[in-house]
Scaffold this active site. Structure first.
Site, PDB file in Angstrom:
ATOM      1  N   SER A  66      -0.826  13.755  -2.786  1.00  0.00           N
ATOM      2  CA  SER A  66      -1.456  12.620  -2.099  1.00  0.00           C
ATOM      3  C   SER A  66      -2.537  11.903  -2.895  1.00  0.00           C
ATOM      4  O   SER A  66      -3.051  10.881  -2.431  1.00  0.00           O
ATOM      5  CB  SER A  66      -2.044  13.075  -0.758  1.00  0.00           C
ATOM      6  OG  SER A  66      -1.014  13.250   0.189  1.00  0.00           O
ATOM      7  N   LYS A  69      -2.061   8.193  -3.345  1.00  0.00           N
ATOM      8  CA  LYS A  69      -2.520   7.173  -2.400  1.00  0.00           C
ATOM      9  C   LYS A  69      -3.660   6.335  -2.969  1.00  0.00           C
ATOM     10  O   LYS A  69      -3.926   5.227  -2.486  1.00  0.00           O
ATOM     11  CB  LYS A  69      -2.941   7.825  -1.090  1.00  0.00           C
ATOM     12  CG  LYS A  69      -1.802   8.489  -0.309  1.00  0.00           C
ATOM     13  CD  LYS A  69      -2.296   9.069   0.996  1.00  0.00           C
ATOM     14  CE  LYS A  69      -1.147   9.621   1.840  1.00  0.00           C
ATOM     15  NZ  LYS A  69      -0.653  10.918   1.392  1.00  0.00           N
ATOM     16  N   SER A 130      -5.472  11.032   4.878  1.00  0.00           N
ATOM     17  CA  SER A 130      -4.291  11.157   4.013  1.00  0.00           C
ATOM     18  C   SER A 130      -2.997  10.914   4.778  1.00  0.00           C
ATOM     19  O   SER A 130      -2.004  11.632   4.615  1.00  0.00           O
ATOM     20  CB  SER A 130      -4.248  12.527   3.338  1.00  0.00           C
ATOM     21  OG  SER A 130      -3.388  12.503   2.209  1.00  0.00           O
ATOM     22  N   LYS A 253     -10.490  12.043  -2.489  1.00  0.00           N
ATOM     23  CA  LYS A 253      -9.117  12.228  -2.040  1.00  0.00           C
ATOM     24  C   LYS A 253      -8.593  13.610  -2.419  1.00  0.00           C
ATOM     25  O   LYS A 253      -8.828  14.103  -3.524  1.00  0.00           O
ATOM     26  CB  LYS A 253      -8.201  11.163  -2.665  1.00  0.00           C
ATOM     27  CG  LYS A 253      -6.816  11.095  -2.070  1.00  0.00           C
ATOM     28  CD  LYS A 253      -6.853  10.487  -0.685  1.00  0.00           C
ATOM     29  CE  LYS A 253      -5.567  10.764   0.075  1.00  0.00           C
ATOM     30  NZ  LYS A 253      -5.426  12.191   0.473  1.00  0.00           N
TER      31      LYS A 253
END
Length: 415
Positions: A66, A69, A130, A253
């Site tokens: 992720s 992203k 997320s 993140k």
């Protein structure tokens, strides 16, 4: 697996009253710490200057889950900046994406057909929680289709000269995407995004430098979207269960898949500087990144490393000349493994005849090498005014003389 922190930090030793018990528990704690600090790659950067403070296996393309992203969110911000979309726009969400939002393992928030979501809402859900379906829906809205958006991701990576290959806006691999008709044509059944630690850190650098308000969004323990509370995935923010007050972070993140392992991009302040620390392929979600930042906190200082002005002794002589560079060179330096300096003479000294040196002539280059990151920086020193260097018989006793400037400002350059 490479060891992220080999020599400096040993955590979790518990004092026992019995010597035998102390040794047993000590060995167990060290083994656990060693496992926790294992990562496949790491990269730490000063976000403003781009100076690399730490690098380990930085250029190998690895699964990043992720963390992908971050590129998706950058392209959303750019589309808004260019006036292509607005924060208040309602995002069309395809049936297969809404279906993914019902998954207990792939979703953080349902997206029922009767509910509409804005760009701003899906942006927050994607960054904070997320949201996979949020990232995909945003990408399709920006580019018109999933395939076109992934093409944009790869084009942007190529523009930045990154070691990166994207097949997914969310970071999910094809084992999951296939179930929702989101597998990109021409990719393998096990296909996934492959990005180096250096590349994902640079993506984060562009995101927070170009759009600094992203930090305010990321630094939230949860966001409320309609009736849904979306908790942060970055569980080292202040107030979260894995928060470490010694090395506080304000974003950014997380990422995890079975193939990628634990991945994290952390943003934080050190010595008043905005920093980014990336770890990929960890065994544990946060420990390795926390320990890396703690190690650097105790050993790295942002300081002046070479002065703006020096008195340079010409090699083979006792003659010194004043040289200047544009500014004091200030950068991160490690107290345990300091920068190495290599001096490289640029001016061809004539030993059998006088030397006439014009103003602003490059005389010396100092190459600074950081042993922790392997990166180098070069500083060039120049003459602030024209100089006359006499022949070899005079060097031992005669200083360099300034050359009188002509009304036109013309100087004789060294041959």
């Amino acid at each position: 697996m490479l060891k992220l922190i080999k020599q400096r930090l040993v955590w979790g030793l518990v004092l026992m009253t019995a010597v035998g018990g102390w040794l047993s528990n000590s060995q167990t704690a060290q083994a656990a710490s060693s496992k926790a600090d294992e990562v496949k790659a790491a990269y730490v950067m000063d976000a403003k200057t781009g100076q690399v403070v730490y690098a380990q296996n930085a250029d190998q393309q690895l699964p990043i889950a992720s963390l992908s992203k971050l590129m998706t969110l950058y392209l959303v911000e750019r589309a808004i900046e260019r006036g292509q979309i607005k924060w208040t726009d309602t995002v069309p969400i395809q049936k297969n994406v809404r279906k993914m939002a019902t998954s207990a393992t792939l979703s953080v928030m349902p997206m029922p057909a009767k509910e509409n979501f804005t760009v701003k809402e899906l942006f927050a859900a994607t960054l904070v929680g997320s949201s996979n379906s949020g990232a995909i829906a945003l990408g399709e809205y920006v580019a018109g289709s999933n395939a076109k958006f992934i093409k944009l991701m790869n084009q942007q990576a190529a523009h930045w000269h990154l070691d990166a290959s994207f097949i997914s806006a969310s970071g999910l691999d094809n084992t999951d995407l296939t179930n929702y008709n989101l597998k990109l044509k021409g990719t393998s059944e096990q296909g996934q995004n492959l990005v180096s630690a250096r590349a994902v850190t640079i993506i984060a650098q562009h995101l927070i430098n170009d759009y600094p308000e992203v930090i305010d969004v990321a630094n939230q323990r949860s966001v409320k979207i309609h009736k849904y509370t979306v908790p942060t995935s970055v569980e080292i923010l202040k107030g979260e269960k894995s928060y470490d007050p010694r090395v506080p972070v304000d974003g950014l993140k997380t990422g995890y898949t079975n193939q990628a392992g634990a991945c994290l991009v952390a943003t934080y302040q050190q010595n008043g500087r905005r920093m980014i620390a990336t770890t990929l392929g960890g065994a544990w979600q946060f420990t390795a990144n926390n320990n890396l930042r703690l190690m650097l906190k105790t050993t790295e200082r942002y300081q002046s490393v070479v002065p703006k002005e020096i008195n340079y002794q010409i090699p083979g002589t006792t003659t010194k000349v004043r040289l200047v560079t544009k500014r004091n060179t200030t950068m991160w330096a490690n107290s345990k493994q300091p920068l190495t300096q290599t001096k490289i003479a640029l001016w061809p000294l004539h030993r059998t005849e006088p030397n006439y040196v014009a103003a602003n002539t490059a005389v010396l280059k100092v190459r600074l090498t950081d042993p922790l990151s392997g990166t180098t920086q070069e500083v060039v020193y120049r003459t602030p005014e024209a100089l006359t260097m006499l022949g070899p018989l005079q060097w031992a006793t005669t200083p360099a003389k300034r050359t009188v400037t002509t009304p036109t400002g013309a100087y004789a350059f060294a041959k």
